[in-house]
Enzyme design. Structure first.
Site, mmCIF file in Angstrom:
data_model
loop_
_atom_site.group_PDB
_atom_site.id
_atom_site.type_symbol
_atom_site.label_atom_id
_atom_site.label_comp_id
_atom_site.label_asym_id
_atom_site.label_seq_id
_atom_site.Cartn_x
_atom_site.Cartn_y
_atom_site.Cartn_z
ATOM 1 N N GLY A 1 0.829 -1.198 0.000
ATOM 2 C CA GLY A 1 0.000 0.000 0.000
ATOM 3 C C GLY A 1 0.862 1.245 0.000
ATOM 4 O O GLY A 1 2.012 1.213 -0.436
ATOM 5 N N CYS A 2 0.336 2.327 0.515
ATOM 6 C CA CYS A 2 1.078 3.583 0.563
ATOM 7 C C CYS A 2 2.348 3.409 1.398
ATOM 8 O O CYS A 2 2.299 2.908 2.518
ATOM 9 C CB CYS A 2 0.199 4.665 1.170
ATOM 10 S SG CYS A 2 1.039 6.249 1.359
ATOM 11 N N TYR A 3 3.456 3.851 0.860
ATOM 12 C CA TYR A 3 4.717 3.647 1.582
ATOM 13 C C TYR A 3 4.833 4.486 2.837
ATOM 14 O O TYR A 3 5.641 4.185 3.703
ATOM 15 C CB TYR A 3 5.933 3.816 0.685
ATOM 16 C CG TYR A 3 6.050 5.037 -0.197
ATOM 17 C CD1 TYR A 3 5.479 6.265 0.094
ATOM 18 C CD2 TYR A 3 6.804 4.950 -1.361
ATOM 19 C CE1 TYR A 3 5.630 7.357 -0.725
ATOM 20 C CE2 TYR A 3 6.970 6.049 -2.191
ATOM 21 C CZ TYR A 3 6.375 7.249 -1.878
ATOM 22 O OH TYR A 3 6.527 8.331 -2.692
ATOM 23 N N TRP A 4 4.020 5.503 2.999
ATOM 24 C CA TRP A 4 4.058 6.306 4.221
ATOM 25 C C TRP A 4 3.754 5.442 5.443
ATOM 26 O O TRP A 4 4.342 5.607 6.502
ATOM 27 C CB TRP A 4 3.045 7.434 4.185
ATOM 28 C CG TRP A 4 3.259 8.469 3.120
ATOM 29 C CD1 TRP A 4 4.369 8.659 2.355
ATOM 30 C CD2 TRP A 4 2.314 9.451 2.720
ATOM 31 N NE1 TRP A 4 4.174 9.705 1.492
ATOM 32 C CE2 TRP A 4 2.918 10.211 1.696
ATOM 33 C CE3 TRP A 4 1.032 9.761 3.109
ATOM 34 C CZ2 TRP A 4 2.271 11.272 1.062
ATOM 35 C CZ3 TRP A 4 0.389 10.820 2.481
ATOM 36 C CH2 TRP A 4 1.004 11.569 1.477
#
Length: 179
Positions: free
Chosen positions: A15-18
């Site tokens: 998913g979002c790397y954040w």
């Protein structure tokens, strides 16, 4: 698997790397988390290009950790804890191949570790695990403002709504490994 300094790097996408970045930074033994793009065909893609899904790249993190402090299996089990590996090409409202669940191996030893971790995760996730295990290709850096994004933007809406619950889940499941 470890280098001469006792560190290992895994490149993982979920998913979002954040979110992955923030969750891994909470663990003792993690030396560096680098948000990046990999797994696609477009050389040197921009963030905007990756967001279209047309490059084939996934948002990923390169997690460098010291195995003397943080076992490789813990790093991988945390990966399967912090995202839903049963969602194909998405995590929640983040939809597209750039948000796929993938593990990028540097050598056969990593591939085997990743396969065993995926098998362990299948025991506790209902439904089919769709995480791919792919050879590691070129890694391209994510934008500088996306490196350690959560720490720089703790009150940003996405961080509060999506990253915080994932970080809390990892903190609860791996409390003996917290910083």
């Amino acid at each position: 698997m470890s280098d001469e300094n006792g560190t290992t790097t895994f490149v993982l996408a979920g998913g979002c790397y954040w979110c992955l970045d923030a969750a891994y930074r909470a663990l003792r033994g993690v030396r560096e988390v680098f948000s990046c793009f990999t797994g696609g065909s477009t050389p040197h893609p921009s963030y905007e290009q990756v967001c279209t899904g047309a490059t084939g790249h996934a948002e990923a993190v390169a997690v460098t950790f010291d195995e003397r402090e943080l076992p490789a299996d813990v790093v991988l089990d945390a990966f399967f804890t912090m995202h839903d590996p049963t969602q194909l090409n998405r995590q929640g409202n983040d939809v597209g191949t750039q948000y796929r669940s993938a593990m990028f191996y540097a050598d056969d030893e990593q591939r085997e570790l990743f396969e065993r971790a995926r098998d362990r995760a299948a025991e506790w996730w209902p439904g089919e695990i769709v995480t791919t295990i792919e050879p590691l290709g070129e890694i391209y850096p994510g934008p500088e403002q996306h490196q350690d994004f959560f720490a720089k933007n703790p009150t940003q809406g996405y961080c509060l709504a999506v990253a915080v619950p994932k970080v809390n889940k990892v903190r609860a499941a791996f409390s003996e490994y917290l910083r």
